[in-house]
Design a protein around this motif. Structure first.
Motif, PDB file in Angstrom:
ATOM      1  N   SER A  20       0.816  -1.205   0.000  1.00 56.47           N
ATOM      2  CA  SER A  20       0.000   0.000   0.000  1.00 56.47           C
ATOM      3  C   SER A  20       0.851   1.256   0.000  1.00 56.47           C
ATOM      4  CB  SER A  20      -0.899   0.028   1.241  1.00 56.47           C
ATOM      5  OG  SER A  20      -1.684  -1.143   1.310  1.00 56.47           O
ATOM      6  N   ALA A  21       0.371   2.244  -0.740  1.00 53.31           N
ATOM      7  CA  ALA A  21       0.998   3.566  -0.750  1.00 53.31           C
ATOM      8  C   ALA A  21      -0.055   4.550  -0.267  1.00 53.31           C
ATOM      9  CB  ALA A  21       1.464   3.928  -2.154  1.00 53.31           C
ATOM     10  N   TYR A  22       0.264   5.287   0.783  1.00 55.56           N
ATOM     11  CA  TYR A  22      -0.680   6.256   1.338  1.00 55.56           C
ATOM     12  C   TYR A  22      -0.227   7.669   0.977  1.00 55.56           C
ATOM     13  CZ  TYR A  22      -3.030   2.639   3.952  1.00 55.56           C
ATOM     14  OH  TYR A  22      -3.750   1.525   4.291  1.00 55.56           O
ATOM     15  N   PHE A  23      -1.174   8.447   0.464  1.00 57.65           N
ATOM     16  CA  PHE A  23      -0.953   9.831   0.074  1.00 57.65           C
ATOM     17  C   PHE A  23      -1.872  10.723   0.886  1.00 57.65           C
ATOM     18  CE2 PHE A  23       0.292   7.227  -3.470  1.00 57.65           C
ATOM     19  CZ  PHE A  23       1.333   7.900  -4.082  1.00 57.65           C
ATOM     20  N   GLU A  24      -1.428  11.930   1.194  1.00 60.89           N
ATOM     21  CA  GLU A  24      -2.324  12.891   1.829  1.00 60.89           C
ATOM     22  C   GLU A  24      -3.446  13.199   0.844  1.00 60.89           C
ATOM     23  OE1 GLU A  24      -0.263  16.336   3.241  1.00 60.89           O
ATOM     24  OE2 GLU A  24       1.116  15.145   4.458  1.00 60.89           O
ATOM     25  N   ASP A  25      -4.652  13.409   1.372  1.00 60.93           N
ATOM     26  CA  ASP A  25      -5.792  13.695   0.502  1.00 60.93           C
ATOM     27  C   ASP A  25      -5.524  14.870  -0.426  1.00 60.93           C
ATOM     28  OD1 ASP A  25      -7.164  11.581   1.623  1.00 60.93           O
ATOM     29  OD2 ASP A  25      -8.409  12.834   2.924  1.00 60.93           O
ATOM     30  N   ALA A  26      -4.753  15.846   0.027  1.00 61.09           N
ATOM     31  CA  ALA A  26      -4.430  17.011  -0.807  1.00 61.09           C
ATOM     32  C   ALA A  26      -3.585  16.626  -2.020  1.00 61.09           C
ATOM     33  CB  ALA A  26      -3.705  18.065   0.026  1.00 61.09           C
ATOM     34  N   GLN A  27      -2.955  15.456  -2.005  1.00 56.05           N
ATOM     35  CA  GLN A  27      -2.144  14.996  -3.132  1.00 56.05           C
ATOM     36  C   GLN A  27      -2.985  14.355  -4.226  1.00 56.05           C
ATOM     37  OE1 GLN A  27       0.732  12.874  -0.283  1.00 56.05           O
ATOM     38  NE2 GLN A  27       1.975  13.240  -2.111  1.00 56.05           N
ATOM     39  N   VAL A  28      -4.254  14.044  -3.936  1.00 54.63           N
ATOM     40  CA  VAL A  28      -5.124  13.427  -4.932  1.00 54.63           C
ATOM     41  C   VAL A  28      -5.544  14.507  -5.929  1.00 54.63           C
ATOM     42  CG1 VAL A  28      -7.290  12.214  -5.354  1.00 54.63           C
ATOM     43  CG2 VAL A  28      -5.954  11.692  -3.296  1.00 54.63           C
ATOM     44  N   ILE A  29      -5.172  14.304  -7.176  1.00 53.92           N
ATOM     45  CA  ILE A  29      -5.529  15.252  -8.225  1.00 53.92           C
ATOM     46  C   ILE A  29      -6.929  14.945  -8.730  1.00 53.92           C
ATOM     47  CG2 ILE A  29      -4.949  16.095 -10.535  1.00 53.92           C
ATOM     48  CD1 ILE A  29      -1.995  15.359  -9.845  1.00 53.92           C
ATOM     49  N   ARG A  30      -7.149  13.694  -9.090  1.00 56.67           N
ATOM     50  CA  ARG A  30      -8.487  13.269  -9.539  1.00 56.67           C
ATOM     51  C   ARG A  30      -8.522  11.753  -9.663  1.00 56.67           C
ATOM     52  NH1 ARG A  30      -7.170  16.424 -13.537  1.00 56.67           N
ATOM     53  NH2 ARG A  30      -5.745  15.598 -15.042  1.00 56.67           N
ATOM     54  N   SER A  31      -9.734  11.227  -9.639  1.00 52.08           N
ATOM     55  CA  SER A  31      -9.945   9.816  -9.952  1.00 52.08           C
ATOM     56  C   SER A  31     -10.952   9.765 -11.091  1.00 52.08           C
ATOM     57  CB  SER A  31     -10.448   9.038  -8.729  1.00 52.08           C
ATOM     58  OG  SER A  31     -11.633   9.591  -8.233  1.00 52.08           O
ATOM     59  N   SER A  32     -10.830   8.757 -11.913  1.00 54.83           N
ATOM     60  CA  SER A  32     -11.672   8.668 -13.099  1.00 54.83           C
ATOM     61  C   SER A  32     -13.064   8.160 -12.762  1.00 54.83           C
ATOM     62  CB  SER A  32     -11.011   7.752 -14.123  1.00 54.83           C
ATOM     63  OG  SER A  32     -10.949   6.431 -13.631  1.00 54.83           O
ATOM     64  N   ALA A  33     -13.927   8.258 -13.753  1.00 58.77           N
ATOM     65  CA  ALA A  33     -15.267   7.681 -13.634  1.00 58.77           C
ATOM     66  C   ALA A  33     -15.128   6.164 -13.709  1.00 58.77           C
ATOM     67  CB  ALA A  33     -16.145   8.190 -14.768  1.00 58.77           C
ATOM     68  N   GLY A  34     -16.205   5.464 -13.449  1.00 58.34           N
ATOM     69  CA  GLY A  34     -16.184   4.015 -13.548  1.00 58.34           C
ATOM     70  C   GLY A  34     -15.808   3.320 -12.260  1.00 58.34           C
ATOM     71  N   LEU A  35     -15.804   4.069 -11.162  1.00 59.85           N
ATOM     72  CA  LEU A  35     -15.489   3.478  -9.865  1.00 59.85           C
ATOM     73  C   LEU A  35     -16.766   3.093  -9.130  1.00 59.85           C
ATOM     74  CD1 LEU A  35     -12.786   5.978  -8.655  1.00 59.85           C
ATOM     75  CD2 LEU A  35     -12.444   3.521  -8.913  1.00 59.85           C
ATOM     76  N   SER A  36     -16.694   2.000  -8.433  1.00 54.85           N
ATOM     77  CA  SER A  36     -17.753   1.608  -7.514  1.00 54.85           C
ATOM     78  C   SER A  36     -17.147   1.591  -6.113  1.00 54.85           C
ATOM     79  CB  SER A  36     -18.297   0.219  -7.857  1.00 54.85           C
ATOM     80  OG  SER A  36     -18.943   0.244  -9.111  1.00 54.85           O
ATOM     81  N   ARG A  37     -17.999   1.693  -5.115  1.00 48.41           N
ATOM     82  CA  ARG A  37     -17.530   1.710  -3.730  1.00 48.41           C
ATOM     83  C   ARG A  37     -18.207   0.588  -2.958  1.00 48.41           C
ATOM     84  NH1 ARG A  37     -18.443   6.529   0.763  1.00 48.41           N
ATOM     85  NH2 ARG A  37     -18.777   5.071   2.472  1.00 48.41           N
ATOM     86  N   TYR A  38     -17.438  -0.059  -2.116  1.00 46.71           N
ATOM     87  CA  TYR A  38     -18.046  -0.952  -1.139  1.00 46.71           C
ATOM     88  C   TYR A  38     -17.402  -0.699   0.201  1.00 46.71           C
ATOM     89  CZ  TYR A  38     -14.127  -4.270  -1.826  1.00 46.71           C
ATOM     90  OH  TYR A  38     -12.900  -4.873  -1.905  1.00 46.71           O
ATOM     91  N   ASP A  39     -18.190  -0.889   1.227  1.00 49.71           N
ATOM     92  CA  ASP A  39     -17.748  -0.646   2.589  1.00 49.71           C
ATOM     93  C   ASP A  39     -17.435  -1.979   3.244  1.00 49.71           C
ATOM     94  OD1 ASP A  39     -18.177   2.098   2.253  1.00 49.71           O
ATOM     95  OD2 ASP A  39     -20.276   1.915   2.834  1.00 49.71           O
ATOM     96  N   VAL A  40     -16.264  -2.046   3.843  1.00 49.45           N
ATOM     97  CA  VAL A  40     -15.798  -3.270   4.479  1.00 49.45           C
ATOM     98  C   VAL A  40     -15.928  -3.097   5.983  1.00 49.45           C
ATOM     99  CG1 VAL A  40     -13.871  -4.868   4.706  1.00 49.45           C
ATOM    100  CG2 VAL A  40     -14.194  -3.608   2.584  1.00 49.45           C
ATOM    101  N   ASP A  41     -16.615  -4.010   6.616  1.00 51.24           N
ATOM    102  CA  ASP A  41     -16.861  -3.943   8.054  1.00 51.24           C
ATOM    103  C   ASP A  41     -15.707  -4.593   8.798  1.00 51.24           C
ATOM    104  OD1 ASP A  41     -18.102  -3.462  10.466  1.00 51.24           O
ATOM    105  OD2 ASP A  41     -19.362  -5.253  10.354  1.00 51.24           O
ATOM    106  N   THR A  42     -14.548  -3.960   8.725  1.00 52.81           N
ATOM    107  CA  THR A  42     -13.375  -4.430   9.454  1.00 52.81           C
ATOM    108  C   THR A  42     -13.136  -3.465  10.603  1.00 52.81           C
ATOM    109  OG1 THR A  42     -11.947  -3.165   7.974  1.00 52.81           O
ATOM    110  CG2 THR A  42     -12.298  -5.469   7.415  1.00 52.81           C
ATOM    111  N   SER A  43     -12.148  -3.726  11.367  1.00 59.05           N
ATOM    112  CA  SER A  43     -11.819  -2.824  12.467  1.00 59.05           C
ATOM    113  C   SER A  43     -10.427  -2.265  12.228  1.00 59.05           C
ATOM    114  CB  SER A  43     -11.858  -3.570  13.795  1.00 59.05           C
ATOM    115  OG  SER A  43     -11.541  -2.693  14.846  1.00 59.05           O
TER     116      SER A  43
END
Length: 131
Positions: free
Chosen positions: A42-65
């Motif tokens: 995994s590579a973690y970036f500060e949210d301010a480093q995110v320029i953009r993400s493309s369309a075509g993404l889906s989201r799912y929520d994982v019930d982990t801790s």
């Protein structure tokens, strides 16, 4: 430097500015299952480093801790990035998605107690038993 992470079918991307604030592997069961491998890179970036993400993404929520919100390609199913309260203000990106824009080697290895015994890293990699 702009880095681009891309899914398997190359329809979904996330663009980030600069280097990650954390570049590491993790040996927990969740990371192994997410990546389908012996560990998750995994590579973690500060949210301010995110320029953009493309369309075509889906989201799912994982019930982990702690819980995770994973974003994956709606076409091929590749997990591209995620958000977690464990890393507030950061976006985690599947480091293997930088295939054409390689990252340096991971600097740390987490949850070493779950590491497969046949995996070893150079002495320069920091080792952490827990999170």
């Amino acid at each position: 430097m702009v880095r681009t992470a891309t899914c398997c079918c190359k329809r979904t991307t996330i663009e980030l500015d600069g280097d990650p604030v954390l570049n590491a592997v993790c040996h927990c069961d969740d990371c192994k299952r997410r990546s389908g491998s012996a560990f998750g890179w995994s590579a973690y970036f500060e949210d301010a480093q995110v320029i953009r993400s493309s369309a075509g993404l889906s989201r799912y929520d994982v019930d982990t801790s702690p819980p995770q919100h994973r974003f994956f390609c709606s076409n091929c199913g590749s997990t591209v990035f995620w958000k977690s309260p464990a890393f507030p203000g950061w976006t985690g990106v599947a480091a293997g998605c930088f295939a054409g824009d390689l990252l340096p080697p991971p600097a740390a290895s987490y949850r070493e107690t779950g590491r497969c015994t046949w995996i070893d890293f150079p002495a320069s990699v920091e080792r952490h038993a827990g999170p």
